[in-house]
Design an enzyme around this catalytic site. Structure first.
Site, PDB file in Angstrom:
ATOM      1  N   SER A 138       0.919  -1.394   0.067  1.00 40.39           N
ATOM      2  CA  SER A 138       0.013  -0.233   0.046  1.00 40.39           C
ATOM      3  C   SER A 138       0.881   1.176  -0.070  1.00 40.39           C
ATOM      4  CB  SER A 138      -0.931  -0.015   1.129  1.00 40.39           C
ATOM      5  OG  SER A 138      -1.456   1.358   1.492  1.00 40.39           O
ATOM      6  N   TYR A 151      -1.396  -0.729  10.389  1.00 43.34           N
ATOM      7  CA  TYR A 151      -1.808  -1.316   8.941  1.00 43.34           C
ATOM      8  C   TYR A 151      -0.725  -0.682   8.023  1.00 43.34           C
ATOM      9  CZ  TYR A 151      -3.628  -1.488   4.232  1.00 43.34           C
ATOM     10  OH  TYR A 151      -3.853  -1.687   3.029  1.00 43.34           O
TER      11      TYR A 151
HETATM   12  P1  NAP Z   1     -11.394  -6.642  -0.213  1.00 45.06           P
HETATM   13  O1  NAP Z   1     -12.198  -6.231  -1.089  1.00 45.06           O
HETATM   14  O2  NAP Z   1     -11.523  -6.492   1.297  1.00 45.06           O
HETATM   15  O3  NAP Z   1     -10.820  -7.925  -0.246  1.00 45.06           O
HETATM   16  C1  NAP Z   1     -10.195  -8.786   0.735  1.00 45.06           C
HETATM   17  C2  NAP Z   1      -9.887 -10.364   0.131  1.00 45.06           C
HETATM   18  O4  NAP Z   1      -8.952 -10.980   1.127  1.00 45.06           O
HETATM   19  C3  NAP Z   1     -11.243 -11.137   0.346  1.00 45.06           C
HETATM   20  O5  NAP Z   1     -11.100 -11.988  -1.034  1.00 45.06           O
HETATM   21  C4  NAP Z   1     -11.123 -11.731   1.431  1.00 45.06           C
HETATM   22  O6  NAP Z   1     -12.095 -12.908   1.290  1.00 45.06           O
HETATM   23  C5  NAP Z   1      -9.801 -12.097   1.601  1.00 45.06           C
HETATM   24  N1  NAP Z   1      -9.429 -12.230   3.075  1.00 45.06           N
HETATM   25  C6  NAP Z   1      -9.576 -11.436   3.950  1.00 45.06           C
HETATM   26  N2  NAP Z   1      -8.981 -11.922   5.125  1.00 45.06           N
HETATM   27  C7  NAP Z   1      -8.445 -13.267   4.911  1.00 45.06           C
HETATM   28  C8  NAP Z   1      -7.905 -14.181   5.739  1.00 45.06           C
HETATM   29  N3  NAP Z   1      -7.832 -14.160   6.974  1.00 45.06           N
HETATM   30  N4  NAP Z   1      -7.639 -15.383   5.059  1.00 45.06           N
HETATM   31  C9  NAP Z   1      -7.795 -15.610   3.656  1.00 45.06           C
HETATM   32  N5  NAP Z   1      -8.285 -14.573   2.844  1.00 45.06           N
HETATM   33  C10 NAP Z   1      -8.749 -13.456   3.477  1.00 45.06           C
HETATM   34  O7  NAP Z   1      -9.998  -5.757   0.000  1.00 45.06           O
HETATM   35  P2  NAP Z   1      -8.947  -5.264  -1.377  1.00 45.06           P
HETATM   36  O8  NAP Z   1      -8.872  -3.675  -1.247  1.00 45.06           O
HETATM   37  O9  NAP Z   1      -9.369  -5.733  -2.640  1.00 45.06           O
HETATM   38  O10 NAP Z   1      -7.459  -5.777  -0.669  1.00 45.06           O
HETATM   39  C11 NAP Z   1      -6.765  -6.418  -1.340  1.00 45.06           C
HETATM   40  C12 NAP Z   1      -5.286  -5.883  -0.737  1.00 45.06           C
HETATM   41  O11 NAP Z   1      -5.119  -4.512  -1.083  1.00 45.06           O
HETATM   42  C13 NAP Z   1      -5.020  -5.881   0.901  1.00 45.06           C
HETATM   43  O12 NAP Z   1      -3.923  -6.329   1.097  1.00 45.06           O
HETATM   44  C14 NAP Z   1      -4.866  -4.440   1.081  1.00 45.06           C
HETATM   45  O13 NAP Z   1      -4.322  -4.031   2.238  1.00 45.06           O
HETATM   46  C15 NAP Z   1      -4.366  -3.938  -0.114  1.00 45.06           C
HETATM   47  N6  NAP Z   1      -4.941  -2.656  -0.259  1.00 45.06           N
HETATM   48  C16 NAP Z   1      -6.043  -2.203  -0.425  1.00 45.06           C
HETATM   49  C17 NAP Z   1      -6.359  -0.634  -0.880  1.00 45.06           C
HETATM   50  C18 NAP Z   1      -7.807  -0.381  -1.006  1.00 45.06           C
HETATM   51  O14 NAP Z   1      -8.133   1.041  -0.873  1.00 45.06           O
HETATM   52  N7  NAP Z   1      -8.641  -0.963  -1.398  1.00 45.06           N
HETATM   53  C19 NAP Z   1      -5.229   0.178  -0.921  1.00 45.06           C
HETATM   54  C20 NAP Z   1      -4.012  -0.099  -0.537  1.00 45.06           C
HETATM   55  C21 NAP Z   1      -3.936  -1.578  -0.337  1.00 45.06           C
HETATM   56  P3  NAP Z   1     -12.699 -13.716   2.640  1.00 45.06           P
HETATM   57  O15 NAP Z   1     -13.253 -12.780   3.588  1.00 45.06           O
HETATM   58  O16 NAP Z   1     -13.715 -14.689   2.000  1.00 45.06           O
HETATM   59  O17 NAP Z   1     -11.663 -14.431   3.379  1.00 45.06           O
END
Ligand code: NAP
Length: 260
Positions: A138, A151
């Protein structure tokens, strides 16, 4: 057919990776906790793109010896061409009064799983002299962050780990990239209960475009990928700004957004 394993593949950035890699002809192994949602995603991708798609339900925060990370490590030991360490989350509670177990779970998913799965994937990649790992980090990891400190620190670790692994294994055919998104429209903020109404529209990234850019940078063997002109500018300003000034700016942003 090359094979890619994607964690957190049922939603947001992970789902965008799965779609794009299926379109590129990769067979897929998809990991998340919700087994039903995972099965729906694998069925859809397999039928739309004609690739083999395996659902591997696992909670990456679990520490039991025969579940969680261990399940995924076993699959990685059989060999994959590309590992996308994407699963991750944040919390919204204040550090001082929030739940300590939630902080610990965050570290287990955002850091421990990333290290363990990269460790499990590397031997077969090194033996083949080719392979790739993309760790979703991130832009938060570049800044001192008031509110969301754990985080941001976890993502600083992921970026530094990726740069170290890229330097260690690039000349042995394994490319490693930290993909550093800014605000991206996914379920991330809603899951954490973080209000997004005050976030300027121009700051939001689209998950599919983010993934396209991340993969393009990975294929150019870049150790760090920061998609979006706004975040490139922000991280460049951050790099040139003295740390105490950055901390003051972070306190101002926190006060405006009401994060703890
Ligand atoms: P998201 O839409 O909430 O997706 C999270 C995914 O991770 C889901 O498929 C969830 O599925 C899975 N997950 C969560 N906890 C888990 C666990 N304990 N074991 C296995 N799977 C798990 O979030 P996203 O934004 O796509 O996030 C993806 C990555 O991008 C993360 O690393 C996040 O830190 C990073 N990121 C996001 C943003 C943003 O603004 N969205 C910005 C910077 C970085 P289940 O709930 O079924 O497990």
């Amino acid at each position: 057919m090359p094979t890619a394993l994607v964690t957190g593949a049922t939603s947001g950035i992970g789902a965008a990776f799965a779609r794009r890699l299926a379109r590129d002809g990769y067979d897929l192994v998809l990991v998340a906790r919700d087994a039903g949602r995972l099965q729906t995603a694998t069925d859809e991708l397999a039928s739309t793109h004609g690739v083999r798609c395996e659902a591997l339900p696992a909670d990456l925060a679990e520490t039991v010896p025969d579940g969680g990370c261990a399940t995924v490590e076993q699959r990685l030991a059989d060999g994959v061409d590309l590992l996308i360490n994407n699963a991750g989350f944040t919390t919204h509670a204040p550090f001082d009064s929030g739940n300590r177990e939630d902080e610990d779970r965050m570290l287990r998913v955002n850091i421990r799983a990333v290290v363990r799965l990269a460790h499990a994937a590397l031997p077969s990649m090194l033996a083949a002299g080719s392979g790739g790992i993309i760790n979703v980090s991130s832009v938060a990891g570049f800044f001192p962050t008031a509110g969301g400190a754990t985080y941001a620190a976890s993502k600083a670790y992921v970026t530094a780990l990726s740069e170290g692994l890229a330097a260690s294994y690039g000349d042995r055919g394994v490319a490693v990239t930290a993909l550093c998104p800014g605000f991206t429209r996914t379920e991330f903020h809603q899951r954490a209960g973080i209000p997004t109404a005050g976030i300027n529209d121009r700051l939001w990234l689209d998950a599919d475009r983010l993934v396209d850019k991340g993969l393009a940078d990975h294929r150019k063997k870049r150790p760090v990928s920061v998609p979006g002109w706004q975040y490139k500018a922000l991280t460049e300003v951050g790099r040139l700004t003295p740390r105490p000034l950055m901390s003051a700016a972070s306190r101002l942003v926190k006060a405006r957004r009401g994060r703890h």
